[in-house]
Every structure is written in C-alpha cells, then in structure tokens.
Design an enzyme around this catalytic site. Sequence first.
Site, mmCIF file in Angstrom:
data_model
loop_
_atom_site.group_PDB
_atom_site.id
_atom_site.type_symbol
_atom_site.label_atom_id
_atom_site.label_comp_id
_atom_site.label_asym_id
_atom_site.label_seq_id
_atom_site.Cartn_x
_atom_site.Cartn_y
_atom_site.Cartn_z
ATOM 1 N N TYR A 1 -1.935 -0.296 10.998
ATOM 2 C CA TYR A 1 -2.065 -1.000 9.711
ATOM 3 C C TYR A 1 -0.842 -0.725 8.828
ATOM 4 O O TYR A 1 -0.191 -1.649 8.338
ATOM 5 C CB TYR A 1 -3.347 -0.555 8.985
ATOM 6 C CG TYR A 1 -3.358 -0.907 7.505
ATOM 7 C CD1 TYR A 1 -3.413 -2.224 7.081
ATOM 8 C CD2 TYR A 1 -3.281 0.100 6.533
ATOM 9 C CE1 TYR A 1 -3.397 -2.545 5.715
ATOM 10 C CE2 TYR A 1 -3.270 -0.209 5.172
ATOM 11 C CZ TYR A 1 -3.327 -1.537 4.775
ATOM 12 O OH TYR A 1 -3.303 -1.856 3.431
ATOM 13 N N LYS B 1 2.147 -3.226 7.374
ATOM 14 C CA LYS B 1 2.441 -3.412 5.939
ATOM 15 C C LYS B 1 3.893 -3.011 5.645
ATOM 16 O O LYS B 1 4.588 -3.668 4.871
ATOM 17 C CB LYS B 1 1.475 -2.579 5.075
ATOM 18 C CG LYS B 1 0.037 -3.069 5.063
ATOM 19 C CD LYS B 1 -0.150 -4.460 4.470
ATOM 20 C CE LYS B 1 0.071 -4.529 2.981
ATOM 21 N NZ LYS B 1 -0.321 -5.863 2.423
ATOM 22 N N THR C 1 0.817 -1.212 0.000
ATOM 23 C CA THR C 1 0.000 0.000 0.000
ATOM 24 C C THR C 1 0.853 1.265 0.000
ATOM 25 O O THR C 1 1.991 1.257 0.492
ATOM 26 C CB THR C 1 -0.897 0.003 1.253
ATOM 27 O OG1 THR C 1 -1.518 1.274 1.394
ATOM 28 C CG2 THR C 1 -0.099 -0.255 2.528
ATOM 29 N N ASP C 2 0.263 2.357 -0.479
ATOM 30 C CA ASP C 2 0.976 3.646 -0.425
ATOM 31 C C ASP C 2 1.066 4.190 1.002
ATOM 32 O O ASP C 2 1.841 5.106 1.274
ATOM 33 C CB ASP C 2 0.303 4.681 -1.345
ATOM 34 C CG ASP C 2 -1.145 4.990 -0.983
ATOM 35 O OD1 ASP C 2 -1.689 4.358 -0.050
ATOM 36 O OD2 ASP C 2 -1.741 5.875 -1.641
ATOM 37 N N GLU C 3 0.278 3.605 1.933
ATOM 38 C CA GLU C 3 0.265 4.144 3.299
ATOM 39 C C GLU C 3 1.598 3.957 4.017
ATOM 40 O O GLU C 3 1.847 4.608 5.025
ATOM 41 C CB GLU C 3 -0.861 3.508 4.117
ATOM 42 C CG GLU C 3 -2.231 3.799 3.524
ATOM 43 C CD GLU C 3 -3.382 3.596 4.493
ATOM 44 O OE1 GLU C 3 -3.151 3.463 5.699
ATOM 45 O OE2 GLU C 3 -4.532 3.580 4.011
HETATM 46 P P1 NAD Z 1 -9.694 -7.237 2.058
HETATM 47 O O1 NAD Z 1 -9.731 -6.969 3.520
HETATM 48 O O2 NAD Z 1 -10.893 -6.956 1.230
HETATM 49 O O3 NAD Z 1 -9.327 -8.782 1.813
HETATM 50 C C1 NAD Z 1 -8.324 -9.432 2.545
HETATM 51 C C2 NAD Z 1 -8.476 -10.941 2.302
HETATM 52 O O4 NAD Z 1 -7.438 -11.598 3.047
HETATM 53 C C3 NAD Z 1 -9.810 -11.515 2.799
HETATM 54 O O5 NAD Z 1 -10.356 -12.381 1.840
HETATM 55 C C4 NAD Z 1 -9.428 -12.263 4.072
HETATM 56 O O6 NAD Z 1 -10.277 -13.385 4.338
HETATM 57 C C5 NAD Z 1 -8.005 -12.699 3.755
HETATM 58 N N1 NAD Z 1 -7.216 -12.922 4.982
HETATM 59 C C6 NAD Z 1 -7.113 -12.091 6.048
HETATM 60 N N2 NAD Z 1 -6.336 -12.651 7.004
HETATM 61 C C7 NAD Z 1 -5.927 -13.849 6.504
HETATM 62 C C8 NAD Z 1 -5.095 -14.890 7.019
HETATM 63 N N3 NAD Z 1 -4.551 -14.810 8.236
HETATM 64 N N4 NAD Z 1 -4.856 -15.969 6.231
HETATM 65 C C9 NAD Z 1 -5.423 -16.073 4.989
HETATM 66 N N5 NAD Z 1 -6.245 -15.127 4.477
HETATM 67 C C10 NAD Z 1 -6.485 -14.033 5.227
HETATM 68 O O7 NAD Z 1 -8.421 -6.471 1.518
HETATM 69 P P2 NAD Z 1 -8.187 -5.693 0.133
HETATM 70 O O8 NAD Z 1 -8.685 -4.324 0.264
HETATM 71 O O9 NAD Z 1 -8.643 -6.552 -0.973
HETATM 72 O O10 NAD Z 1 -6.585 -5.626 0.125
HETATM 73 C C11 NAD Z 1 -5.812 -6.684 -0.418
HETATM 74 C C12 NAD Z 1 -4.346 -6.331 -0.310
HETATM 75 O O11 NAD Z 1 -4.080 -5.140 -1.039
HETATM 76 C C13 NAD Z 1 -3.866 -6.066 1.116
HETATM 77 O O12 NAD Z 1 -2.585 -6.599 1.254
HETATM 78 C C14 NAD Z 1 -3.851 -4.560 1.240
HETATM 79 O O13 NAD Z 1 -2.891 -4.136 2.166
HETATM 80 C C15 NAD Z 1 -3.483 -4.159 -0.190
HETATM 81 N N6 NAD Z 1 -3.965 -2.842 -0.642
HETATM 82 C C16 NAD Z 1 -5.290 -2.496 -0.500
HETATM 83 C C17 NAD Z 1 -5.732 -1.266 -1.004
HETATM 84 C C18 NAD Z 1 -7.180 -0.840 -0.914
HETATM 85 O O14 NAD Z 1 -7.505 0.289 -1.261
HETATM 86 N N7 NAD Z 1 -8.111 -1.700 -0.493
HETATM 87 C C19 NAD Z 1 -4.823 -0.401 -1.614
HETATM 88 C C20 NAD Z 1 -3.475 -0.784 -1.703
HETATM 89 C C21 NAD Z 1 -3.071 -2.015 -1.230
HETATM 90 O O1 DAU Z 2 -4.160 4.032 0.421
HETATM 91 C C1 DAU Z 2 -4.379 2.658 0.335
HETATM 92 C C2 DAU Z 2 -5.224 2.198 1.512
HETATM 93 O O2 DAU Z 2 -6.534 2.687 1.279
HETATM 94 C C3 DAU Z 2 -5.226 0.684 1.695
HETATM 95 O O3 DAU Z 2 -3.941 0.242 2.003
HETATM 96 C C4 DAU Z 2 -6.196 0.281 2.814
HETATM 97 O O4 DAU Z 2 -6.268 -1.135 2.894
HETATM 98 C C5 DAU Z 2 -7.560 0.847 2.484
HETATM 99 O O5 DAU Z 2 -8.446 0.559 3.549
HETATM 100 C C6 DAU Z 2 -7.493 2.360 2.249
HETATM 101 O O6 DAU Z 2 -7.210 3.059 3.494
HETATM 102 P P1 DAU Z 2 -7.986 4.401 3.906
HETATM 103 O O7 DAU Z 2 -7.910 4.537 5.376
HETATM 104 O O8 DAU Z 2 -7.560 5.549 3.072
HETATM 105 O O9 DAU Z 2 -9.486 3.983 3.434
HETATM 106 P P2 DAU Z 2 -10.923 4.184 4.096
HETATM 107 O O10 DAU Z 2 -11.934 3.789 3.073
HETATM 108 O O11 DAU Z 2 -11.023 3.567 5.443
HETATM 109 O O12 DAU Z 2 -11.006 5.767 4.293
HETATM 110 C C7 DAU Z 2 -10.860 6.661 3.198
HETATM 111 C C8 DAU Z 2 -10.912 8.072 3.757
HETATM 112 O O13 DAU Z 2 -12.247 8.328 4.250
HETATM 113 C C9 DAU Z 2 -10.000 8.285 4.949
HETATM 114 O O14 DAU Z 2 -9.460 9.600 4.887
HETATM 115 C C10 DAU Z 2 -10.909 8.131 6.154
HETATM 116 C C11 DAU Z 2 -12.248 8.649 5.642
HETATM 117 N N1 DAU Z 2 -13.440 8.000 6.240
HETATM 118 C C12 DAU Z 2 -13.512 6.643 6.246
HETATM 119 C C13 DAU Z 2 -14.604 5.992 6.798
HETATM 120 C C14 DAU Z 2 -14.676 4.488 6.813
HETATM 121 C C15 DAU Z 2 -14.492 8.782 6.727
HETATM 122 O O15 DAU Z 2 -14.442 10.026 6.695
HETATM 123 N N2 DAU Z 2 -15.576 8.143 7.268
HETATM 124 C C16 DAU Z 2 -15.674 6.782 7.343
HETATM 125 O O16 DAU Z 2 -16.700 6.266 7.875
#
Ligand code: NAD
Ligand code: DAU
Length: 352
Positions: A158, A162, A133-135
């Site tokens: 988180y 990562k 992730t970019d975080e």
């Molecule tokens: P998600 O939470 O939707 O899915 C995570 C999956 O991992 C689920 O299916 C869960 O059952 C599985 N999992 C969790 N713990 C596990 C364990 N101990 N063993 C096996 N499986 C397990 O997550 P996502 O949003 O699809 O993110 C996927 C990946 O991409 C992550 O590594 C996250 O850090 C990265 N990522 C997410 C975003 C985003 O915006 N969602 C952006 C950049 C990177």
């Molecule tokens: O940048 C990549 C990341 O983006 C991934 O690595 C993470 O897995 C993914 O969850 C996401 O993180 P964020 O914290 O940016 O996403 P989230 O959807 O939780 O929140 C987006 C923005 O909205 C953040 O600034 C927090 C705000 N927010 C979120 C929720 C859930 C609100 O204002 N209200 C809310 O209820």
Amino acid sequence: MQKRNILITGGAGFIGSHVVRLFVNKYPNYNIYNLDKLTYAGNLKNIKDIENAPNYTFLKADIVDANQINNLFEKHQFTDVIHLAAESHVDRSITNPIDFVMTNVVGTVNLLNAAKNLWKNNLSENIFYHVSTDEVYGSLHDGGFFLETTAYDPQSPYSASKASSDHFVRAYHNTYNLRVVLSNCSNNYGPNQFPEKLVPLFINNIRNNKPLPVYGKGENVRDWLYVVDHARAIDDVFHKGRIGETYNIGGFNEWTNIDLIKVICKAMDKKLDRIDGESEKLITYVTDRAGHDLRYAIDAHKIMKELGWEPSLQFEEGIEKTINWYISNEAWMNEVTSGSYQNYYDALYAKR
Ligand code: NAD
Ligand code: DAU
C-alpha cells in the site's frame, strides 16, 4: 469568489465523503463533481445529506480507465482536482498488491494526464491536489517525527503504491509545470470509516461481543486525527497551500494500539451499560501483520505555521463522537458488514 468545477475523486469513501460535504456546503459557488467507482469501500449513503445540492454531481467511474477519465475531463471542464480515490487498506495490499498498483499508481497517472491535456493552455490557475499518507515515510524506530523532508521509505505494498503516486505527481510538476500540491496525513478516525480499519472494526466487534484481534503485542504506535480536521486541512491546503509544496498533517496524538483499544473498550462499556472491564476481556492477541510498521508520527508544524491550521478536537472528544456515531448508525454498519464483508473477515482473521 472564483467559479470552479472541482473534481473530487473517492468522495464516496471515508475521508472523501467528509471533504465533499465540506466543499459542497461551504462553497456554493463551486461545482463539486464527486467521481467514485463505488468499490466495497465506497458508499453513497456516506453523502446522502448533500446528494440533492445544486452544486453537486456524482460521477460513477474508474480512474484506471483512461478513456473514461479523459472524456469526463473534456465534458465537464474540470478546473481543479482533489484526488483521494485509492485502495487504502494495508492488509488488503498484502493479499492483493496489483489492485493497489492499478488504482493508486495507474489511476493517479491517468488523472495527471487528463489534467495536463485539458489545462495545457491555461497553467496559471488550475490545481491538482494529491492526498497522500504518512506511511510513505516508512517506520520510526528511534524517536523523532516525519517531516516533509524525510526520505521516502515505504514498507508495505500500500505505502509503496502511494509513494509511487506521490513521485508521479511531483514529476508532473517538475516536467510539465502542472500546478500540484500534496499532503501526507496520519491515521484518521471518525464517522463513515469502513470497518476493516482498527477503530470501527473494534467498535463493531465490541457491540457484537466478538474477539478483538490485536496484531502482535499491540505495541505499534499511530498518530490519530479526527477525519473532519483532516477535511479542514485539505480545504486550507487547497486554498492557501503553495504550489509544488507538500504539507504533513497530523494530530500530535500518538497512541500504542493497545492503549487506544483500552480507551475504546472503556467508552463502549459505558455506552452499552456493561460492567467496567467487560469489553477488554474480548482482547485477543493474534499473529502480527507482515512487515508491520512500528511507529508513525507526524510533525505538522509547517501547515500550522504557514496555513494556520490546527486540530479542533481533543482526542477524548473525537473518540466519544465517533463511538456515538457508530452506535446511532447501526443500520449503516449492518449494511456494510453484510454480503462479501463476512468472506473478507473470515479469510483474513481465520489465518491469524
Ligand atoms: P477509503 O478506502 O475509505 O475510500 C476510497 C474511495 O475510493 C472509495 O469510495 C472507493 O470506492 C474509491 N475508489 C477506489 N478505487 C477507485 C477507482 N479505481 N476509481 C474510482 N474510485 C475508486 O479510503 P480513505 O480512508 O477515505 O482514504 C482516502 C485517501 O486518503 C486515500 O488516498 C488514502 O491513501 C489517503 N489517506 C487515508 C488515511 C486514513 O487514515 N484513512 C490517512 C492518510 C491518507
Ligand atoms: O497512517 C495513515 C494510514 O492509516 C492510511 O494511509 C491508511 O489508508 C489507513 O488504513 C491507516 O493505516 P494503518 O495500517 O495504520 O490502519 P489500520 O486501521 O489498518 O491499523 C491501525 C493499527 O492497528 C495498525 O498498527 C494495525 C493494527 N490493527 C489493525 C487491524 C485492522 C490490529 O491490531 N488489528 C486489526 O484487526
């Protein structure tokens, strides 16, 4: 095309399900193994359309369990790993950091060890691809963009977990010559995202006329990418990325939360035949997230120049597709928000 047994972890989750679908359909000659623990975020319905494909196998397993993981590597002789399984929600990491250490750090190291042991005599072809992730880069305050060379500065449990996993992946490359590649992506949106994250949460609350909890002043900035474009980028990095390298992935698509929320409200008013402005009335400013990162913004020029990837969708089109998906998949949303979801929601938002 080379025969491969590719292990994709987290393939029942949001991004993983799109990656599994793309690989199963596009590469019939690869055996795709989807390993997932099926936590609250994992849902096999996300990949129902491909569950009977001849090149697809589902493995229910926990990456924290080293024995289980080693046995699966031995049994299926994985040639490559694309690792997405993770605890992924920042708010949950603030409440319960240890789950993030276990899955994101220990789980990743278990996979690295299993790959290192199985591939020890054949280190010329296998790929361990870590999706991150970019975080990990922290929060931007004074303009600029995250480059692949930006120093790590994670701010939440988180992102700290990562960042730690990224470091382990690079350490295994440096120490054991494991053939790794990494990517760090910005915020994804699209179908099948669990409604704890901003976009699906707000779509669902608007549909149910519930308050829209905006953290702080809604001034935080995120860089949004359609999930299928992330899956396409993962395909490119896996097949064309240089070993040992990191690729940043992003949409050059920055929005303050409040502006993004207003776009969603407007589109939902149209979809639900509501008067323009009705959904915006649900906006409720609540206590900010602890340690809330101000701005993320990715410079994606490296992957664009080196691998020829670019986002395929304009944001307006992507958000429209996303809203349409959630509206026409009401049963999916109702199912994932039944049961323990309500307890999670009440516990997190009652305090705000
Ligand atoms: P998600 O939470 O939707 O899915 C995570 C999956 O991992 C689920 O299916 C869960 O059952 C599985 N999992 C969790 N713990 C596990 C364990 N101990 N063993 C096996 N499986 C397990 O997550 P996502 O949003 O699809 O993110 C996927 C990946 O991409 C992550 O590594 C996250 O850090 C990265 N990522 C997410 C975003 C985003 O915006 N969602 C952006 C950049 C990177
Ligand atoms: O940048 C990549 C990341 O983006 C991934 O690595 C993470 O897995 C993914 O969850 C996401 O993180 P964020 O914290 O940016 O996403 P989230 O959807 O939780 O929140 C987006 C923005 O909205 C953040 O600034 C927090 C705000 N927010 C979120 C929720 C859930 C609100 O204002 N209200 C809310 O209820």
